[in-house]
Design an enzyme around this catalytic site. Sequence first.
Site, mmCIF file in Angstrom:
data_model
loop_
_atom_site.group_PDB
_atom_site.id
_atom_site.type_symbol
_atom_site.label_atom_id
_atom_site.label_comp_id
_atom_site.label_asym_id
_atom_site.label_seq_id
_atom_site.Cartn_x
_atom_site.Cartn_y
_atom_site.Cartn_z
ATOM 1 N N PRO A 16 0.843 -1.320 0.149
ATOM 2 C CA PRO A 16 -0.071 0.094 0.032
ATOM 3 C C PRO A 16 0.955 1.265 0.166
ATOM 4 O O PRO A 16 2.005 1.336 1.020
ATOM 5 C CB PRO A 16 -0.935 -0.049 1.215
ATOM 6 C CG PRO A 16 0.018 -0.827 2.038
ATOM 7 C CD PRO A 16 0.880 -1.846 1.362
ATOM 8 N N MET A 17 0.681 2.352 -0.779
ATOM 9 C CA MET A 17 1.100 3.382 -1.089
ATOM 10 C C MET A 17 0.401 4.585 -0.981
ATOM 11 O O MET A 17 -0.345 4.735 -2.145
ATOM 12 C CB MET A 17 2.291 3.534 -2.012
ATOM 13 C CG MET A 17 3.491 2.440 -1.868
ATOM 14 S SD MET A 17 4.576 2.441 -3.212
ATOM 15 C CE MET A 17 3.708 1.398 -4.540
ATOM 16 N N ALA A 18 0.158 5.757 0.022
ATOM 17 C CA ALA A 18 -0.758 6.576 -0.186
ATOM 18 C C ALA A 18 -0.390 7.425 -1.569
ATOM 19 O O ALA A 18 0.587 8.056 -1.967
ATOM 20 C CB ALA A 18 -0.505 7.712 1.183
ATOM 21 N N GLN A 70 -6.853 -1.798 3.808
ATOM 22 C CA GLN A 70 -5.985 -1.605 4.818
ATOM 23 C C GLN A 70 -6.455 -0.391 5.662
ATOM 24 O O GLN A 70 -6.952 0.671 5.259
ATOM 25 C CB GLN A 70 -4.655 -1.287 4.429
ATOM 26 C CG GLN A 70 -3.373 -1.159 5.790
ATOM 27 C CD GLN A 70 -2.073 -0.630 5.413
ATOM 28 O OE1 GLN A 70 -1.935 0.494 5.319
ATOM 29 N NE2 GLN A 70 -1.420 -1.419 5.313
ATOM 30 N N CYS A 100 2.933 2.398 9.129
ATOM 31 C CA CYS A 100 3.333 3.915 8.535
ATOM 32 C C CYS A 100 4.208 4.560 9.573
ATOM 33 O O CYS A 100 3.877 4.724 10.723
ATOM 34 C CB CYS A 100 1.956 4.466 8.300
ATOM 35 S SG CYS A 100 2.150 6.222 7.540
ATOM 36 N N LYS A 139 0.448 -5.240 8.870
ATOM 37 C CA LYS A 139 1.504 -4.901 8.302
ATOM 38 C C LYS A 139 2.182 -4.259 9.387
ATOM 39 O O LYS A 139 1.590 -3.248 9.718
ATOM 40 C CB LYS A 139 1.389 -3.937 7.115
ATOM 41 C CG LYS A 139 2.652 -3.736 6.590
ATOM 42 C CD LYS A 139 2.431 -3.051 4.877
ATOM 43 C CE LYS A 139 3.768 -2.922 4.237
ATOM 44 N NZ LYS A 139 4.673 -1.705 4.870
ATOM 45 N N GLY A 201 10.783 -4.293 2.195
ATOM 46 C CA GLY A 201 11.761 -3.354 2.228
ATOM 47 C C GLY A 201 12.670 -3.440 1.088
ATOM 48 O O GLY A 201 13.551 -4.366 0.999
ATOM 49 N N ASP A 202 12.859 -2.590 0.417
ATOM 50 C CA ASP A 202 13.965 -1.937 -0.564
ATOM 51 C C ASP A 202 14.075 -3.344 -1.689
ATOM 52 O O ASP A 202 15.272 -3.497 -2.102
ATOM 53 C CB ASP A 202 15.259 -1.863 0.099
ATOM 54 C CG ASP A 202 15.350 -0.770 0.970
ATOM 55 O OD1 ASP A 202 14.325 0.244 0.716
ATOM 56 O OD2 ASP A 202 16.453 -0.405 1.606
#
Length: 338
Positions: A16-18, A70, A100, A139, A201-202
């Site tokens: 998820p990315m705002a 989410q 977050c 998450k 992550g990354d």
Amino acid sequence: MQIGPYQLAGNLVLAPMAGVTDAAFRVICLRHGAAYAVGEMAASGSHLLHTEMTRRRYTCDPRERFAVVQILGADPAEMANAAALAQECGAAMVDVNFGCPARVVCGKACGSAVMRDPKLAGDILRAVASAVTIPVSVKMRTGWDEDMKTSVEIAKMAQDAGFCLVTVHGRTRAQRFTGTVNRIDIAEVVRAVQIPVIANGDVTTPGEALEMMRQTQAAGVMIGRGACGNPWLFSRAQALIDGKPDPGAPTARNVHETLEAHLEALFDGENLEEPGRERALVRTFRKHLRHYLEGFCLHEEALSAKLGRMLRMETREALSGAVTDFFEEVPETAHRVD
């Protein structure tokens, strides 16, 4: 991956990315091999549930075969109500946000701030699990900082509460998005619970996804910023995980077709008679342009100039025409540079 009663094909998940993982982008990533995609975090506060932004984030797109909503909050009762609303809206799974790191979120004791208070975390997890009949997941980060790592404790609480899945971003909240992802911490969570754990992550290349799986022994990998303008990352990484060769970077023709499909998915079902709606949708798409187009321009200045013109366009026709003009200058078989 087995998530509750669902058997999902593949091991890779869109994070998820705002402002990024709206329905259109989720659909594109699913078409390119993501097992499922998590929507933008939705507020649980009762005073926010009926705002336009929040309403859109609870709405489940029928094009998603396994829709995940989410929810974010710090009040167990409000989180339970939010979970129930997500189920009513058609979610196949509800995900709880304890990850977050944004200051505005943590300032309200939400997101990764909850990891400072395992008791509150447990209350939220139990309230959410008891409010729905669909699978629930959480998450999180590895903890608040190096002195307060609570991911193992909270993952066990989630398992005990009936959660089907845990996702761990391998940084503390104090790190935000800096420093190195700690895969050892993720592996500790994997060993501590029997439910599937997704490592995050990354991960920006197919090889990194494979290494994340190998080093953490997680059931899957969540990909965030690495998928922006690059949904092929899912199918390429899944090929490596399945023991097959990497099919390679997309050609200019692949990118052009996918970019147009993304634009089509964004406009699908929208009421363009609504004043300002087309303009708003075009502006929404602008954030994806650079990610799609970078890798085909030899000079940053040339790309910036072309993008500058595109970012001033406010109709779908004009934007699509400019994209076509861009790709007419690139050989169809040219491969994007990773």
